[in-house]
Design a protein around this motif. Structure first.
Motif, short mmCIF file in Angstrom:
data_model
loop_
_atom_site.label_atom_id
_atom_site.label_comp_id
_atom_site.label_asym_id
_atom_site.label_seq_id
_atom_site.Cartn_x
_atom_site.Cartn_y
_atom_site.Cartn_z
N ASP A 60 60.03 29.61 -88.80
CA ASP A 60 60.88 28.62 -89.16
C ASP A 60 62.50 28.64 -88.98
N LEU A 61 62.96 29.72 -88.18
CA LEU A 61 64.22 30.03 -88.00
C LEU A 61 64.80 29.05 -86.77
N PRO A 62 65.83 28.10 -87.14
CA PRO A 62 66.24 27.23 -86.21
C PRO A 62 66.87 27.95 -85.04
N GLU A 63 66.83 27.58 -83.85
CA GLU A 63 67.65 27.96 -82.69
C GLU A 63 68.94 27.97 -83.03
N ASN A 64 69.45 26.61 -83.29
CA ASN A 64 70.82 26.53 -83.26
C ASN A 64 71.04 25.80 -84.68
N VAL A 65 72.31 26.16 -85.15
CA VAL A 65 72.49 25.39 -86.40
C VAL A 65 73.94 24.51 -86.11
N THR A 66 73.87 23.33 -86.45
CA THR A 66 74.75 22.42 -86.16
C THR A 66 75.57 21.86 -87.65
N PRO A 83 79.78 20.29 -88.57
CA PRO A 83 81.00 19.53 -88.29
C PRO A 83 81.86 20.76 -87.99
N LEU A 84 82.64 20.50 -86.79
CA LEU A 84 83.67 21.60 -86.53
C LEU A 84 84.76 21.73 -87.60
N ARG A 85 85.04 20.71 -88.31
CA ARG A 85 86.04 20.80 -89.43
C ARG A 85 85.73 21.80 -90.32
N ARG A 86 84.31 21.68 -90.94
CA ARG A 86 83.81 22.18 -91.74
C ARG A 86 83.41 23.67 -91.43
N ALA A 87 83.02 24.17 -90.15
CA ALA A 87 82.67 25.52 -89.69
C ALA A 87 84.25 26.12 -89.51
N ILE A 88 85.18 25.43 -88.90
CA ILE A 88 86.62 26.42 -88.87
C ILE A 88 86.96 26.61 -90.38
N GLY A 89 87.03 25.42 -91.30
CA GLY A 89 87.57 25.37 -92.52
C GLY A 89 86.84 26.79 -93.52
N SER A 90 85.72 26.54 -93.44
CA SER A 90 84.98 27.58 -94.24
C SER A 90 85.52 29.10 -93.82
N ARG A 91 85.45 29.18 -92.43
CA ARG A 91 85.85 30.59 -91.79
C ARG A 91 87.15 30.91 -92.00
N TYR A 92 87.98 29.71 -92.00
CA TYR A 92 89.48 30.24 -92.19
C TYR A 92 89.69 30.72 -93.69
N LEU A 93 89.14 29.79 -94.61
CA LEU A 93 89.38 30.28 -95.78
C LEU A 93 88.97 31.45 -96.16
N THR A 94 87.71 31.97 -95.66
CA THR A 94 87.28 33.26 -95.86
C THR A 94 88.53 34.47 -95.41
N TYR A 95 88.85 34.06 -94.01
CA TYR A 95 89.92 35.13 -93.45
C TYR A 95 91.20 34.98 -94.60
N ALA A 96 91.65 33.85 -94.96
CA ALA A 96 92.92 33.60 -95.84
C ALA A 96 92.74 34.58 -96.97
N LEU A 97 91.30 34.43 -97.85
CA LEU A 97 91.33 34.95 -98.92
C LEU A 97 91.07 36.58 -98.83
#
Length: 744
Positions: free
Chosen positions: A9-15, A17-31
């Motif tokens: 049941d593992l999805p091949e692609n995870v979709t 929004p770009l805003r959420r994807a970049i935002g969450s990763r940038y927040l992790t980097y910032a912290l």
């Protein structure tokens, strides 16, 4: 080897929004940047890289009294065990901890080239060696006594301390700086003796105000010394809010040279100013003649700082000279303070002086309690063993008999004498040498001493007053070891009131002498000594000829008008001498290559100028408003190609005369031209085709004059035919008007 099977049941692609994807990763980097890289911990004043360097040096047993180890070994251990980043970054951080000009209380004792105040880099890690200093050991004291929490390192194979015990307030003692994401920190170093005094006051008076703490902490104490000239009110506000700035000046003195001659010697320069760059800047000021009363600068430094400033003459005022240099160079800097730190290692906060000291004292109390509980556990374990030893001594013969006769002596000993397993094991492991009578007395004395110590620890853990008294005692010991009585512990940075010298104009610093300014057609300019007679022979480069010749003085300023409509200001004292052909004017001001020189004027305060473009637009501008402060000049006449600035002439009279390329002349009142500071101007004369050739201001009563081809002055007194309104077309020029369409 088979690959592991993945879930169906593992999805091949995870979709997402770009805003959420970049935002969450940038927040992790910032912290990560804020908490694990850029901001120091309020408790020990260290960032993770510095904490890991000191811990790795402790694990290598590099004590302050022991031997040195290669820096490459230390940075390699730090990188491999605790800090998975570049070894160059780790070595740079370690080298800075060893620089006595960068850190007020160095934490690393370096052997070899660790850089210098000139800004030279340290030698490579393979050439230098290091060990800890006594101050670093004070930060680590108690680490083996469960004083702080430990966490797994990056790969889980080892553990590292979350924070160091920190016997002194290192955050303020050594300062810190760092840039995180969305926030930064910049804390100046302070004097340890004063910080301990403030801590002791805060222990005695927990509700003390920031102002009373400043009775102890006078201000920053920079490792390079200098003089702070910030007002007490401003410093008080900075420490109360955690944000502010301090003006820091170099320390200087006058040194007599005999026969009335003297020089200024700078012995201390501001913090974080590279000496070599400072001297380069001073040399540039001399070369650019921005400080004409300064003749020379020499670096005579050895281990200490000694910068010699030589005045132009013995009559120069030293305070005026230094006041000018403070404004124009890094002999005075402004050190910004932003006490943004991690409280409890988690929460970034801009703290006041009191909050930072409170965080340190609370940490010291937590360390004291943990070390006391650890010691209490050790005493209980030792007392249990001692009780077993004493039982063995009281029943020595029976214990020996059991050990000799029994196959399993431990359970028999435990059952017969009511011993614990730990006590029985200790008895069985006891050496025969310990069976002396003297040893029994020692055991009883040790037990009694431990019982007394245990009672003291229990009292300490139960009484807040005793805890703070013990912390105060520890702080006094630190002050004795590193305070003003210890080597290098005395305050280095002084305080003074900033005596603001009124800004002395450059003209006042220059000897007033007559000169003749010569500018050629190709734009080469020079200043000849004295006032040359009209028509005096002058030499120019091949293919070049003279264009402007002005009588001036060294204190004058010249106004250069470019065809791009910009006005440039040039001090006459900055012009090259007249021995050669001079220098290109474009090297002295930022005149573009595609712009020509329209006019070269001697500045006269209060005068007005007529400016006009080739399209026939113009206006009157006060001369005082066209002076430029920078090489880039000042835009006065707005023009757009192919239109260019055509003329700039002093205003004298009540009427304006214009002549176009079509040889039509128009005369109109000067009052019809507006007075402006900048702009395109208004239409002076209307042309069917072509543009403006020349314009001039004059008194109508005196008539309009010009020079004919034979060099004679012609005057047209009756101008009724050419008088009109501004923006008219005009009439053909009078008989005898020059063929070049210029009034001369």
């Amino acid at each position: 080897m088979d690959e592991p099977e993945l879930p169906d049941d593992l999805p091949e692609n995870v979709t997402e929004p770009l805003r959420r994807a970049i935002g969450s990763r940038y927040l992790t980097y910032a912290l990560s940047t804020i908490m694990h890289r850029a901001l120091p911990d309020a408790r020990d004043g260290l960032k993770p890289v510095h904490r890991r360097i000191l811990y790795a040096m402790r694990e290598l047993r590099l004590s302050s009294s022991g031997g040195f180890r290669k820096s490459a070994k230390i940075s390699g251990d730090v990188m491999g065990n605790y800090h998975p980043h570049g070894d160059a970054a780790i070595y740079d951080a370690m080298a800075r901890l060893a620089q006595d000009f960068a850190v007020r209380y160095p934490l690393v004792d370096g052997q070899g080239n660790f850089g210098n105040i000139d800004g030279d880099n340290p030698a490579a890690a393979r050439y230098t060696e290091a060990r800890m200093t006594a101050a670093a050991e004070a930060l680590l004291e108690g680490l083996s006594e469960d004083a702080v929490d430990f966490r797994d390192n990056y790969d889980g194979t080892l553990t590292e301390p979350v924070v160091l015990p920190a016997a002194f307030p290192n955050l303020l003692a050594n300062g810190a700086s760092g840039i995180a994401v969305g926030m930064a920190t910049n804390i100046p170093p302070h004097n340890l003796h004063e910080l301990v005094g403030a801590c002791l006051h805060l222990i005695k008076h927990p509700e003390a105000r920031d102002d009373t703490l400043l009775d102890h902490v006078k201000g920053p104490d920079f490792p390079t010394g200098g003089v702070i000239v910030e007002s007490p009110e401003s410093m008080r506000e900075s420490y109360r809010t955690g944000r502010g700035a301090f003006r820091l000046r170099a320390r200087w003195e006058i040194e007599e040279q005999g026969r009335g001659q003297w020089v200024i010697v700078v012995t201390e320069i501001p913090y974080q100013v590279q000496k070599s760059k400072l001297i380069e800047k001073l040399a540039e000021l001399i070369q650019a003649r921005k400080v004409p009363i300064l003749a020379d600068v020499r670096d005579e430094s050895a281990d200490d700082v000694r910068i010699v400033l030589e005045p132009r003459s013995r009559n120069v005022d030293a305070d005026v000279l230094m006041g000018t240099l403070f404004r124009l160079s890094d002999l005075e800097v402004r050190f910004s303070m932003n006490m943004n730190v991690l409280i409890d290692g988690r929460t970034p906060k801009v703290c006041s002086l009191k909050e930072v000291l409170r965080a340190f004292l609370d940490h010291r109390r937590e360390v004291l309690l943990r070390r006391s509980r650890y010691r209490l556990g050790k005493i209980d374990a030792r007392l249990e063993v001692l009780e077993g030893y004493i039982v063995a001594f009281l029943n020595l013969d029976r214990v020996i008999a059991i050990i000799r006769s029994e196959d399993q002596p431990k359970p028999v000993l435990m059952a017969e004498f009511a011993l614990t397993e730990v006590q029985a094991e200790a008895i069985l492991n006891m050496r025969l040498r310990s069976l002396r009578k003297l040893e029994e007395m020692e055991l009883k004395r040790e037990r009694d001493d431990l019982l007394i110590e245990r009672a003291g620890l229990e009292d300490l853990l139960a009484d807040d007053g005793l805890q703070w008294a013990r912390i105060a005692e520890q702080l006094r010991e630190v002050r004795k070891a590193f305070g003003e009585g210890a080597p290098g512990g005395a305050r280095r940075t002084g305080f003074a009131e900033a005596i603001e010298m009124a800004e002395v104009p450059i003209e006042a610093m220059i000897d007033r002498e007559p000169i003749t300014v010569v500018c050629s057609k190709m734009g080469w300019i020079r200043a000849m000594k004295g006032h040359l007679a009209d028509g005096a022979p002058l030499k120019f480069k091949d293919g070049d000829e003279g264009r402007f010749v002005l009588h001036a003085e060294t204190t004058d300023r010249l106004i250069v008008v470019g065809s791009n409509g910009r006005f440039y200001t040039l001090p006459a004292a900055n012009l090259p001498g007249g021995r050669g052909m001079g220098e290109p004017l474009r090297l002295m001001v930022d005149l573009p290559n595609d712009a020509g020189i329209v006019a070269l004027l001697l500045h006269q305060p209060g005068r007005r100028l007529l400016v006009a473009s080739s399209a026939g637009d113009g206006f009157v501008v006060p001369e005082d408003e066209v002076l430029a402060q920078t090489r880039g000049g000042k835009q006065v006449l707005n023009v757009r190609a192919p239109v260019r600035a055509l003329l700039c002439k002093p205003v004298s009279g009540d009427h304006v005369a214009c002549v176009g390329e079509n040889r039509k002349v128009l005369v109109f009142p000067l009052s019809e031209l507006p007075e402006m500071g900048r702009g395109k101007g208004v239409r002076m004369q209307k042309f069917k085709d072509g543009g403006l050739s020349d314009a001039i201001t004059f008194r109508l009563a005196d008539g309009l004059s010009w020079q004919d081809p034979a060099g004679r002055t012609r005057v047209q007194s009756d101008l009724t035919e050419w008088l009109g309104k501004r923006a008219g077309t005009g009439r053909m020029a009078p008989r005898g008007f020059p063929r070049d369409n210029h009034f001369g």
